[in-house]
Design an enzyme around this catalytic site. Sequence first.
Site, short mmCIF file in Angstrom:
data_model
loop_
_atom_site.label_atom_id
_atom_site.label_comp_id
_atom_site.label_asym_id
_atom_site.label_seq_id
_atom_site.Cartn_x
_atom_site.Cartn_y
_atom_site.Cartn_z
CB SER A 242 -0.96 0.02 1.20
OG SER A 242 -0.26 0.07 2.41
CE LYS A 287 -2.81 1.57 5.25
NZ LYS A 287 -2.66 0.95 3.91
#
EC number: 3.4.21.53
Length: 348
Positions: A242, A287
């Site tokens: 990611s 996140k």
Amino acid sequence: MSRRALTLLLSGFLVLALGVVGAFQEVPYVVLSPGPTENTIGEVDKKPVISITGRQTHATTGTLSLVTVAYQGGPAAQIDLLTALRGWIDPTVAVVPQETIFAPDRDPQEVEEENTVEMTNSQDSATAAALNELKIPYDMVVTVVSTEKGKPAEGKLRKDDQINYVDGKQAKNVDVVGDAVKAHKPGESVVFNVTRGKDKLDVTVPTIAGDQGQTLVGVLMQAKYKFPFEVDINVGDVGGPSAGLMFSLGILDKLTPGSLTGGKRIAGTGTIQPTGEVGAIGGIAQKMVGAKESGATVFLTPADNCAEASKAVPDGLRLVKADTLHNAVQALDALRTGKGNVPACDAG
């Protein structure tokens, strides 16, 4: 003390004891929480996150931070009910069934190996995407890392086999190979043309259905690149794909004059293809919290995560939609200069 009072007291102690025991009962869930951030144009343990050798580099300013998700739990270290309950009431974390992170039929060591390979693939894809953006040529081959025990590829494909074609289609990257396999119905066969040592040969591998019904053969692949200069990425124990977008931006920032950030504190996430497409990721809410806590004011968000992100964005964090590396660079240019369009995420 009356018999009734004694009975109530003993019952109360029993309920309390059962509650305490139950609170420490292991449960098959995983707690996801904001993990550490790393500035891709900065340093980790006094070493640059991105080191480039054999090519001129340029000074950078601001931050281009990757963000991570930390987790508690898993087959080897299950959490207790009390930990899960604390997670359920904490808006900055998520509690998910264990099988969404660790497939029931997968060995934890296999998952760890796959995460490591995904991170290596992500770093190579990020470098390739940055070089494509700069129109710098390079070479690439797809190789076999390992085969899964008990799956059809075991004993047919071998470690370090170079995959040239799949069903006659050139293996331009790992995704092309994966898509060619998925195009089959379970039970059909796939023909791999591979280079093994000095030999080129066709290997026919039957397919099976995975847990989600997807077609697979059970092979872990990796793209091996030959770049015209060395790009080394140092991120410690971070795994998974990611961080690809932020790696690409960090490489671009170092290879080009001026500053992509204009001195701003920018964070972001998203997988990256060598062709520059940015893909969706998991744990977007955690996140964003990690990005905000690190001091970021702008968060580059994969287009496919925009709807979810817009519903949970922390105050003071501006979401910028990123569907390709090229568009992300243009958005950063617009943020820096105040000219041009900055694509925003929305809930639509």
